[in-house]
Design a protein around this motif. Structure first.
Motif, mmCIF file in Angstrom:
data_model
loop_
_atom_site.group_PDB
_atom_site.id
_atom_site.type_symbol
_atom_site.label_atom_id
_atom_site.label_comp_id
_atom_site.label_asym_id
_atom_site.label_seq_id
_atom_site.Cartn_x
_atom_site.Cartn_y
_atom_site.Cartn_z
ATOM 1 N N ALA A 250 61.137 27.030 -8.756
ATOM 2 C CA ALA A 250 62.869 27.135 -8.863
ATOM 3 C C ALA A 250 63.370 26.006 -8.584
ATOM 4 N N PHE A 251 62.808 25.446 -7.484
ATOM 5 C CA PHE A 251 63.745 24.199 -6.967
ATOM 6 C C PHE A 251 63.307 22.993 -8.102
ATOM 7 N N ALA A 252 62.109 23.170 -8.747
ATOM 8 C CA ALA A 252 61.802 22.162 -9.634
ATOM 9 C C ALA A 252 62.751 21.961 -10.716
ATOM 10 N N ARG A 253 63.058 23.426 -11.249
ATOM 11 C CA ARG A 253 64.186 23.441 -12.374
ATOM 12 C C ARG A 253 65.434 22.925 -11.924
ATOM 13 N N VAL A 254 65.753 23.215 -10.704
ATOM 14 C CA VAL A 254 67.034 22.908 -10.115
ATOM 15 C C VAL A 254 67.205 21.425 -10.241
ATOM 16 N N LEU A 255 66.091 20.603 -9.628
ATOM 17 C CA LEU A 255 66.271 19.476 -9.531
ATOM 18 C C LEU A 255 66.311 18.903 -10.883
ATOM 19 N N ARG A 256 65.549 19.314 -11.814
ATOM 20 C CA ARG A 256 65.597 18.510 -13.177
ATOM 21 C C ARG A 256 66.914 19.012 -13.809
ATOM 22 N N ARG B 281 71.102 17.668 2.224
ATOM 23 C CA ARG B 281 71.125 17.885 3.428
ATOM 24 C C ARG B 281 71.706 19.265 3.828
ATOM 25 N N ASN B 282 71.464 19.641 5.235
ATOM 26 C CA ASN B 282 71.901 21.072 5.570
ATOM 27 C C ASN B 282 72.923 21.639 4.776
ATOM 28 N N ALA B 283 73.929 21.024 4.765
ATOM 29 C CA ALA B 283 75.363 21.543 4.171
ATOM 30 C C ALA B 283 75.182 21.913 2.770
ATOM 31 N N ASP B 284 73.986 21.256 2.046
ATOM 32 C CA ASP B 284 74.017 21.597 0.721
ATOM 33 C C ASP B 284 72.846 22.624 0.303
ATOM 34 N N MET B 285 72.328 23.376 1.305
ATOM 35 C CA MET B 285 71.334 24.213 1.220
ATOM 36 C C MET B 285 71.771 25.479 0.460
ATOM 37 N N ALA B 286 72.834 25.888 0.985
ATOM 38 C CA ALA B 286 73.353 27.476 0.680
ATOM 39 C C ALA B 286 73.592 27.276 -0.841
ATOM 40 N N GLY B 287 74.096 26.145 -1.572
ATOM 41 C CA GLY B 287 74.066 26.064 -3.012
ATOM 42 C C GLY B 287 72.778 25.694 -3.585
ATOM 43 N N LEU B 288 72.069 24.901 -3.181
ATOM 44 C CA LEU B 288 70.801 24.657 -3.743
ATOM 45 C C LEU B 288 69.888 25.995 -3.633
ATOM 46 N N THR B 289 69.831 26.879 -2.562
ATOM 47 C CA THR B 289 69.017 27.983 -2.535
ATOM 48 C C THR B 289 69.677 29.104 -3.516
ATOM 49 N N ALA B 290 70.968 29.202 -3.844
ATOM 50 C CA ALA B 290 71.793 30.107 -4.731
ATOM 51 C C ALA B 290 71.191 29.515 -6.228
ATOM 52 N N ALA B 291 71.206 28.339 -6.297
ATOM 53 C CA ALA B 291 70.889 27.853 -7.640
ATOM 54 C C ALA B 291 69.270 28.130 -7.930
ATOM 55 N N ALA B 292 68.464 28.057 -6.768
ATOM 56 C CA ALA B 292 67.241 28.370 -6.920
ATOM 57 C C ALA B 292 66.851 29.818 -7.216
ATOM 58 N N ASP B 293 67.503 30.695 -6.808
ATOM 59 C CA ASP B 293 67.448 32.087 -6.991
ATOM 60 C C ASP B 293 67.684 32.511 -8.167
ATOM 61 N N THR B 294 68.652 31.975 -8.974
ATOM 62 C CA THR B 294 68.672 32.389 -10.395
ATOM 63 C C THR B 294 68.034 31.434 -11.244
ATOM 64 N N ALA B 295 67.220 30.446 -10.950
ATOM 65 C CA ALA B 295 66.873 29.454 -11.680
ATOM 66 C C ALA B 295 65.349 29.916 -12.446
ATOM 67 N N GLU B 296 65.345 29.550 -13.637
ATOM 68 C CA GLU B 296 63.925 29.956 -14.724
ATOM 69 C C GLU B 296 63.094 28.953 -13.984
ATOM 70 N N PRO B 297 61.925 29.413 -13.263
ATOM 71 C CA PRO B 297 60.987 28.459 -12.703
ATOM 72 C C PRO B 297 60.291 27.736 -13.685
#
Ligand code: MLC
Length: 473
Positions: free
Chosen positions: A41-47, A107-123
């Protein structure tokens, strides 16, 4: 064949996808299968954020299962992972961002947004094909000039070192790793996590080290990797003993020298002999005491299989027992310093990497370290370069000049101590200087003690005599 190290890790943990991988201090455990999907899921968000193979991703986040998933996602998509100590201040981080020129920074401040994006990303369950010599990670290490350099590590560097350690430390089914190290350094991120993943082991994943938690978890673990400070703190607690370690098969120590006294107390108290090994960011692990056979206190053991070391005095190979500079050659040695070819060249001699560490090899091939050629300080397993602290001190109002040295410390091995000469323009206190430094430097670099002197001791050439400061603090 795909040289991407992620592919190798995934193939190994696939033997037990439903085994608990990370058991964090808070929150639910994560199985290998779940971690794989989260990583995808994080891979999708980063891509989606247009991180391409070869792009740097600078990461300065707290230890958590998601932090591991992000590391693996970077490997998976072929990006270059650049971990930073969470203690670094904004101005320190600015330097690294400027130098690494990352596609993105987390950074830590970005984690809420990043994890929320990962929650809904197509892995994205793929794995970008990489050559073994492509870069996988870049680990910053300071130098005598005070300017940090990015040590470029390839997929092959990580893979060969991990496979070797997994084999020589006899990882086997049933091993459970107690993980108490930070995951922004070679020790906690590569040595500990890679060996565990190759073994599909469960990892008791502690956010930070405390003696209480360690005493509670050791009975469930079989392997612990630590720095000497961890073992010193455990030995300080009377509850720590043979019962706590009944299930353990291996304690390793590294990142800082362990005194023979601590080594001996540990054996006496627990019946276990700590296995000391030697490594550095540029090479991963270089030598290790044997798993079977004698683990000799005060030595860091033999070169790992496939790794060669030599000890040189200027251009001459030292005979057994003689002290010189340790050189390393092998598949673990990094690809050079990021965008600093001059530093890369300086650190190599006839195809060997010049570690800067001083040591000797005995007739049996065992390495004993004596110290550093430079004046680097190792405090609690973290490297501190005096030059960086001196430069920061010299910028402070009222400071004429300064000298920073490492003095013995019972818990940290060495502590950072500064000697300062005032310029007389304003009154100076150690406390104020420490507060000023604290706003610029990570806390572990701030001198534990600052002493004001009328002048610094110098030799006839005018060079500051650090030995004199160390001997007569
Ligand atoms: C924390 N502090 C330190 C420090 N760690 N000061 C000097 N040196 C250190 N290493 C500061 C804190 O900021 C705090 O300051 C004060 O000391 C008390 O903190 P603490 O609560 O006692 O510290 P703690 O969080 O327990 O950390 C100590 C530690 C930690 C030993 C657990 O430093 C640690 O995890 N060290 C391991 C580092 C590591 O993984 N190295 C591997 C590098 S890789 P204040 O003033 O804010 O109160 C490598 C290659 C290889 O070297 O071979 O492995």
């Amino acid at each position: 064949m795909n040289g991407n190290f992620f592919d190798l890790l995934r193939a190994h943990w696939a033997v037990a996808p439903d085994r608990e991988f990370l058991v964090p201090s808070t929150g639910p455990p994560v199985t290998y299968r779940e971690l794989d999907v989260r990583c995808a899921a994080f891979a999708r968000v980063l891509r989606d954020r247009e991180v391409q193979p070869g792009d740097r991703v600078v990461v300065q986040i707290d230890k958590s299962p998601d932090a591991v998933a992000i590391y693996l996602a970077c490997l998976r998509i072929g990006a270059i992972y650049v971990p930073l100590n969470t203690a670094y201040t904004d101005s320190e981080v600015d330097y690294f961002i400027d130098d690494a020129a990352p596609r993105t920074t987390i950074r830590n401040a970005d984690m809420a947004g990043l994890t929320a994006a990962a929650d809904t990303a197509e892995p994205w369950m793929g794995c970008q094909t990489r050559l073994a010599d492509d870069l996988a990670a870049m680990v910053y290490t300071s130098g005598t000039t005070g300017r940090s350099k990015g040590a470029m590590l390839t997929h092959a560097n990580l893979a060969t070192n991990a496979l070797t350690l997994h084999a020589i430390w006899r990882f086997a089914p049933g091993d459970v790793l107690l993980h108490i190290l930070p995951i922004y350094h070679v020790h906690g991120l590569f040595v500990a996590l890679h060996t565990a993943m190759l073994n599909a082991s469960t990892v008791l994943f502690q956010t930070r080290f405390t003696v209480d938690d360690t005493l509670e978890l050791l009975p469930e673990a079989t392997v612990m990797m630590g720095v000497p400070t961890h073992y010193i703190r455990l030995l300080d607690d009377p509850r720590f003993g043979q019962d706590t370690c009944a299930n353990m098969r291996l304690f390793t120590s590294g990142s800082a020298p362990m005194t023979e006294a601590v080594h001996a107390s540990f054996t006496e108290r627990t019946g276990h002999t700590i296995l000391e090994r030697y490594g550095m960011s540029e090479c991963g692990m270089i030598t290790s005491n044997p798993y079977e056979g004698e683990r000799t206190p005060g030595t860091v053991g033999y070169p790992l299989p496939g790794v060669q070391i030599r000890v040189m005095d200027n251009d001459v190979d030292c005979p057994a027992g003689d002290v010189g500079i340790v050189h390393v050659r092998g598949p673990n040695v990094f690809a050079g310093y990021w965008r600093q070819d001059d530093k890369t060249d300086e650190a190599h001699q006839d195809g060997w990497f010049v570690t800067g560490d001083v040591g000797s090899v005995d007739t049996e091939g065992r390495l004993t370290l004596e110290g550093r050629a430079g004046d680097m300080i190792i405090s609690g397993g973290l490297n501190v370069y005096p030059k960086e602290i001196e430069m920061a001190l010299d910028e402070c109002n009222g400071v004429h000049e300064s000298a920073v040295v490492g003095l013995p410390h019972p818990d940290l091995g060495e502590q950072v101590v500064a000697f300062v000469v005032a310029d007389g323009t304003t009154s100076l206190t150690a406390h104020e200087l420490q507060s000023t430094l604290r706003s610029q430097l990570a806390p572990f670099k701030v001198p534990k003690s600052i002493r004001l002197l009328d002048e610094l001791p110098r030799n006839s050439m005018g060079k500051v005599q650090k030995v004199a400061l160390r001997n007569n603090p």
